[in-house]
Design a protein around this motif. Structure first.
Motif, PDB file in Angstrom:
ATOM      1  N   ARG A  44       0.835  -1.199   0.000  1.00 29.41           N
ATOM      2  CA  ARG A  44       0.000   0.000   0.000  1.00 29.41           C
ATOM      3  C   ARG A  44       0.869   1.248   0.000  1.00 29.41           C
ATOM      4  O   ARG A  44       0.639   2.193  -0.757  1.00 29.41           O
ATOM      5  N   LEU A  45       1.903   1.238   0.824  1.00 26.49           N
ATOM      6  CA  LEU A  45       2.822   2.376   0.900  1.00 26.49           C
ATOM      7  C   LEU A  45       3.544   2.571  -0.431  1.00 26.49           C
ATOM      8  O   LEU A  45       3.696   3.707  -0.899  1.00 26.49           O
ATOM      9  N   ARG A  46       3.956   1.495  -1.065  1.00 30.12           N
ATOM     10  CA  ARG A  46       4.622   1.590  -2.367  1.00 30.12           C
ATOM     11  C   ARG A  46       3.691   2.211  -3.402  1.00 30.12           C
ATOM     12  O   ARG A  46       4.071   3.111  -4.145  1.00 30.12           O
ATOM     13  N   GLN A  47       2.441   1.770  -3.427  1.00 27.40           N
ATOM     14  CA  GLN A  47       1.479   2.300  -4.387  1.00 27.40           C
ATOM     15  C   GLN A  47       1.182   3.777  -4.127  1.00 27.40           C
ATOM     16  O   GLN A  47       1.123   4.578  -5.067  1.00 27.40           O
ATOM     17  N   GLU A  48       0.993   4.135  -2.872  1.00 29.38           N
ATOM     18  CA  GLU A  48       0.727   5.538  -2.533  1.00 29.38           C
ATOM     19  C   GLU A  48       1.906   6.425  -2.912  1.00 29.38           C
ATOM     20  O   GLU A  48       1.721   7.524  -3.448  1.00 29.38           O
ATOM     21  N   THR A  49       3.107   5.947  -2.625  1.00 24.28           N
ATOM     22  CA  THR A  49       4.307   6.716  -2.959  1.00 24.28           C
ATOM     23  C   THR A  49       4.413   6.893  -4.464  1.00 24.28           C
ATOM     24  O   THR A  49       4.668   7.996  -4.955  1.00 24.28           O
ATOM     25  N   GLU A  50       4.195   5.821  -5.201  1.00 25.49           N
ATOM     26  CA  GLU A  50       4.264   5.888  -6.660  1.00 25.49           C
ATOM     27  C   GLU A  50       3.247   6.877  -7.222  1.00 25.49           C
ATOM     28  O   GLU A  50       3.570   7.695  -8.086  1.00 25.49           O
ATOM     29  N   GLU A  51       2.034   6.841  -6.721  1.00 24.96           N
ATOM     30  CA  GLU A  51       0.988   7.758  -7.190  1.00 24.96           C
ATOM     31  C   GLU A  51       1.351   9.213  -6.912  1.00 24.96           C
ATOM     32  O   GLU A  51       1.187  10.086  -7.766  1.00 24.96           O
ATOM     33  N   GLU A  52       1.839   9.476  -5.705  1.00 15.28           N
ATOM     34  CA  GLU A  52       2.185  10.855  -5.335  1.00 15.28           C
ATOM     35  C   GLU A  52       3.398  11.363  -6.112  1.00 15.28           C
ATOM     36  O   GLU A  52       3.443  12.530  -6.503  1.00 15.28           O
ATOM     37  N   VAL A  53       4.373  10.491  -6.351  1.00 18.17           N
ATOM     38  CA  VAL A  53       5.543  10.892  -7.138  1.00 18.17           C
ATOM     39  C   VAL A  53       5.124  11.182  -8.578  1.00 18.17           C
ATOM     40  O   VAL A  53       5.589  12.151  -9.182  1.00 18.17           O
ATOM     41  N   LYS A  54       4.224  10.377  -9.132  1.00 20.00           N
ATOM     42  CA  LYS A  54       3.736  10.637 -10.492  1.00 20.00           C
ATOM     43  C   LYS A  54       3.049  11.999 -10.569  1.00 20.00           C
ATOM     44  O   LYS A  54       3.231  12.739 -11.539  1.00 20.00           O
ATOM     45  N   LYS A  55       2.265  12.335  -9.549  1.00 21.76           N
ATOM     46  CA  LYS A  55       1.614  13.647  -9.529  1.00 21.76           C
ATOM     47  C   LYS A  55       2.664  14.762  -9.503  1.00 21.76           C
ATOM     48  O   LYS A  55       2.530  15.769 -10.207  1.00 21.76           O
ATOM     49  N   GLU A  56       3.685  14.594  -8.676  1.00 21.72           N
ATOM     50  CA  GLU A  56       4.740  15.610  -8.588  1.00 21.72           C
ATOM     51  C   GLU A  56       5.506  15.704  -9.901  1.00 21.72           C
ATOM     52  O   GLU A  56       5.839  16.807 -10.354  1.00 21.72           O
ATOM     53  N   LEU A  57       5.781  14.592 -10.546  1.00 22.40           N
ATOM     54  CA  LEU A  57       6.480  14.612 -11.826  1.00 22.40           C
ATOM     55  C   LEU A  57       5.642  15.308 -12.901  1.00 22.40           C
ATOM     56  O   LEU A  57       6.188  15.988 -13.777  1.00 22.40           O
TER      57      LEU A  57
END
Length: 120
Positions: A18-31
């Protein structure tokens, strides 16, 4: 030989995923935000005659896993690389490279902050 049982391993793995998925989603938004910022800065830094190059640069292109900032215009590479060209109407060469280099520390910091905040 001793037998022991570890409890909570499934829950731990589930939480890590869950943490990996949340991190990936938030990093994609920032990118995405970074791509938009870089596109804007690159557009402003590009040489202008009619505005085609600036307009083309202003909109990042969506690809499978994110965005690409750049231009598909046939003369873009030449304008980017030739330092000897004169641009009396504004802008100049290295219109992608220069804004990226000027902001890369800010971009890296923003990504680090996103990762840190997801882990709170």
């Amino acid at each position: 030989m001793s037998n022991f049982n570890i409890r909570g391993l499934d829950e731990l793995n589930s939480n890590l995923e869950r943490l990996r998925q949340e991190t990936e989603e938030e990093v994609k938004k920032e990118l995405t935000d970074i791509a938009l910022d870089l596109a804007s800065k690159s557009s402003e830094a590009a040489p202008v005659k009619f505005g085609d190059l600036r307009g083309d640069l202003a909109v990042p292109r969506k690809i499978q896993n994110g965005y690409v900032v750049g231009s598909s215009l046939p003369y873009a590479l030449k304008q980017h690389e030739h330092l000897e060209y004169h641009h009396p109407l504004g802008g100049g060469p290295k219109f992608l490279e220069r804004p990226f280099n000027e902001n890369k520390d800010k971009y890296v910091k923003a990504i680090k902050e996103v990762i840190k905040n997801v882990n709170k």
